[in-house]
Enzyme design. Structure first.
Site, PDB file in Angstrom:
ATOM      1  N   LYS A 179       0.907  -1.073  -0.017  1.00  0.00           N
ATOM      2  CA  LYS A 179      -0.041  -0.168   0.040  1.00  0.00           C
ATOM      3  C   LYS A 179       0.822   1.196   0.177  1.00  0.00           C
ATOM      4  CE  LYS A 179      -1.510   2.324   2.814  1.00  0.00           C
ATOM      5  NZ  LYS A 179      -1.197   3.484   3.760  1.00  0.00           N
ATOM      6  N   THR A 198       2.075   5.990   5.353  1.00  0.00           N
ATOM      7  CA  THR A 198       2.325   4.726   4.422  1.00  0.00           C
ATOM      8  C   THR A 198       3.862   4.197   4.674  1.00  0.00           C
ATOM      9  OG1 THR A 198       3.509   6.346   3.019  1.00  0.00           O
ATOM     10  CG2 THR A 198       1.158   5.886   2.763  1.00  0.00           C
ATOM     11  N   GLU A 221      -1.041   9.956  -4.595  1.00  0.00           N
ATOM     12  CA  GLU A 221      -1.956  11.237  -4.352  1.00  0.00           C
ATOM     13  C   GLU A 221      -1.860  12.299  -5.364  1.00  0.00           C
ATOM     14  OE1 GLU A 221      -1.123  12.190  -0.244  1.00  0.00           O
ATOM     15  OE2 GLU A 221      -2.559  10.855   0.612  1.00  0.00           O
ATOM     16  N   ASN A 278      -4.465  17.038   0.196  1.00  0.00           N
ATOM     17  CA  ASN A 278      -3.595  17.036   1.483  1.00  0.00           C
ATOM     18  C   ASN A 278      -3.795  18.491   2.267  1.00  0.00           C
ATOM     19  OD1 ASN A 278      -1.647  14.852   1.825  1.00  0.00           O
ATOM     20  ND2 ASN A 278      -1.221  15.241  -0.277  1.00  0.00           N
ATOM     21  N   THR A 313     -11.132  14.936   8.756  1.00  0.00           N
ATOM     22  CA  THR A 313     -12.642  14.829   9.368  1.00  0.00           C
ATOM     23  C   THR A 313     -12.717  13.442   9.577  1.00  0.00           C
ATOM     24  OG1 THR A 313     -13.320  15.035   7.031  1.00  0.00           O
ATOM     25  CG2 THR A 313     -13.704  16.997   8.521  1.00  0.00           C
TER      26      THR A 313
END
Lengths: 408, 408
Positions: B181, B192, B276, B403, B408
């Site tokens: 991952k 990560t 990302e 990022n 939340t």
């Protein structure tokens, strides 16, 4: 002995300095893009330059000029729009030609002229246009020209950067003035940062050099927009001695260095605030480090971490990223001792982390602090007595937008 | 002796490995978040961990476990959603408790279990939920469970990452399988990267360790999403020997290391591609360096430069930024000798820079190459014989958006 900051001051505040500007047509905007800064009396001089190994032709030339002459500099010529970097021998010859043309216009020797260029990398200067600009700027020199000079050296800056300081000494007043440009390294391909500093203090070249080094290390070397250094980063200082007051020794020397640091810090902060896409000005303070160098490495690691800077952008007091950015810096510390505070001013300081574990703090307050336009974070490593502050901004979508726009 | 890549393979391809998964409720999405990987036979084992000094409790615990036992590991338990990092002694006790609970469920010793956690930093694990999950996952172990395991360890990953390789040796077939991952360090606060690798080869622990080091240095250590390292980065390998084929010596050992490198490289590239906000996969190749270490430093400086990565995002072949990122790396080279090529494949390679000055190239072709989803840049420093490739992505507005979103 007091130091007074003049936020409206520029390089023409000290006695005997004049600035002229011109529009050569190097900028797409059609704004002025050339500046000649001239002293009516010979100056001692010093310069500090980029640590990047890839340097623009003006950096190479100024290093040469200041190797043989630090005692009788008369002028600085600067163009914006084209950096004259990655331009080979042809570029170096163009820088020398700028020096020659300026010396001819000002009736001094070529090695009395320093040269700065900022803008697109890998493009040759159009020397005919530059020559015309130099002649024009040299003919409109003015003791009120400092502000126009600050505008003429801008590239992606949205505001001109300038200030001056006055040192009131028992024997009279000495003035230091500065203009600067930033910020981010490149847009579309603009190689930053430049600063020109003038003073009417009487300072021998060797002391000017050591004062400049102290000032730059505590100001321009403590800011980071995106961690990239450029081909052109240069800070030049000229001292013409016209105040008649020597700042060579003792308290006078110290006052001069302090005032120069104050001026440089002010200009450095202006650069950060006007950084590409920057919405927030953040002071990163690291204490409890084994040495000042270690503190600086840790602070820079935090100030350049994309994850920390995006958290600033999002008003997210995401302290894990801050601690982790310190941990990746390579500086050894016992992470179990770390403490972290944040605040917009000392009174509302909030402790987020003690002994590397979260405190029982109010998340709303933390988020409120991070939503301010200016705030600080303070990380204590619990591993020594050294500390340092560096200044940085947030990493926003606008930064990416500005820097990923295709050059046109 | 051939190595065959199986893009659909996972950790349950090698004989004797099973995976079970469970949903403990650690992820907001409600997706599975716990995996138990089990070998029916004791394994030799090795691990490589983050170089960050701030490490999660599982990293501390695994280092301890592998200090005393590299010869009889039976299982890896992994949760996603909470990283168990920056959690102090309480967090370390929770990691030990995960180890104990897993050993109880699988009827082995606690020191035969390795533990991984990934997710939010600074939050304690809900041990009751974790305990339930471990019992559930241990009760549904399956030789087809690898794909589910790859899904259960995801955090911000958009796709599970897995593959396997088969080594056909004169004495039979050995299989290596892996899941991983990524990517980016944190979102909202996700630490990560993790990789679990299994093999049915018979490999002594000391050789497993050296093979893993070679493989990791040539794969996971050559990727960069944003230059940040995390508290949890871990690569674990278990070898149960059930193929009966020893890979301890000579050609067999070499074939095993090559195959492990091939598998790790494939997983590493999957991590970059799913980084990302990453839209482009870029190979940064640096040659002509005085040493491989120097080449790696220069390549990393390019691969982590925000200005280079935003240029990738904007399909802007802004070579000045690439040369300048090399120049700031700290590695000494004569910048006048630099050459730069770009290409999407060898046939369309285009030279942009020779002797540090721009070539007469077609800007449209350069821009076309940079608009591909995958391309390479090749910088030759002209200063030695060493070279290296690293893999990276572009820096997009989406990265910033992901990022800077408040947790939340």
């Amino acid at each position: 002995m007091t130091i007074k900051l003049d936020a409206d001051g520029t390089v023409t505040n000290p006695q005997g300095f004049q600035v002229g500007t011109a529009t050569c047509g190097l900028k797409a905007s059609g704004n002025p893009d050339l500046m000649v800064l001239h002293s009516k009396q010979s100056c001692t001089a010093s310069g500090m330059f980029t640590t990047n190994q890839v340097v623009g032709a003006p950096v190479t030339l100024n290093r040469e000029t200041l190797k043989s002459n630090t005692k009788s500099i008369r002028a600085i010529v600067t163009n914006s729009g084209i950096a004259n970097a990655c331009t080979g021998n042809h570029g170096l010859n163009n820088a020398i030609e700028m020096q020659n043309m300026t010396s001819k216009s000002l009736q001094c020797n070529p090695n009395e002229v320093l040269v700065l260029s900022t803008g697109v990398i890998g493009v040759q200067l159009p020397m005919e246009k530059i020559g015309k600009g130099i002649r024009q700027a040299s003919s409109n020199l003015s003791i009120n020209g400092g502000y126009d000079g600050a505008e003429a050296i801008m590239t992606t800056d949205t505001n001109p950067k300038y200030c001056a300081v006055e040192i009131n000494l028992p024997t009279g007043t000495v003035t230091i003035g500065g203009i600067a440009k930033g910020a981010g390294m490149v847009h579309p391909n603009m190689a930053t940062m430049l600063a020109c500093i003038t003073t009417d203090a009487l300072v021998p070249a060797s002391i000017l050099r050591s004062s400049l080094k102290t000032a730059v290390n505590n100001s321009f070397n403590k800011i980071s927009i995106d961690g990239d250094t450029s081909t052109s980063d240069s800070v030049l200082i000229l001292a013409n001695g016209l105040s008649g007051i020597s700042c060579a020794k003792g308290d006078y020397r110290k006052a001069f260095t302090d005032a120069l640091t104050c001026l440089s810090t002010n200009l450095a902060k202006q650069i950060v605030i006007d950084g590409e896409g920057v919405n927030k000005f953040v002071t990163v303070h690291v204490s409890g480090a084994p040495s000042e160098k270690a503190a600086h490495i840790v602070a820079n690691s935090i100030a350049t971490s994309p994850l920390v800077k995006t958290a600033f952008a999002g008003s997210d007091p995401n302290w894990g990223r801050i601690v982790v950015a310190a941990g990746k810096s390579g500086v050894r510390f016992d992470s179990r001792k770390t403490q972290l505070w944040i605040g917009s001013k000392i009174e509302d300081e909030l402790q987020l982390v003690a002994q590397a574990t979260p405190c029982d703090y109010d998340e709303n307050i933390a988020q409120h602090i991070f939503s301010q336009p200016e705030f600080y974070i303070h990380l204590d490593l619990g591993n020594g007595k050294s500390e340092i502050s560096v200044w940085t901004g947030d990493l926003t979508e606008e930064y990416v937008r500005i820097n990923s726009d295709y050059r046109t």
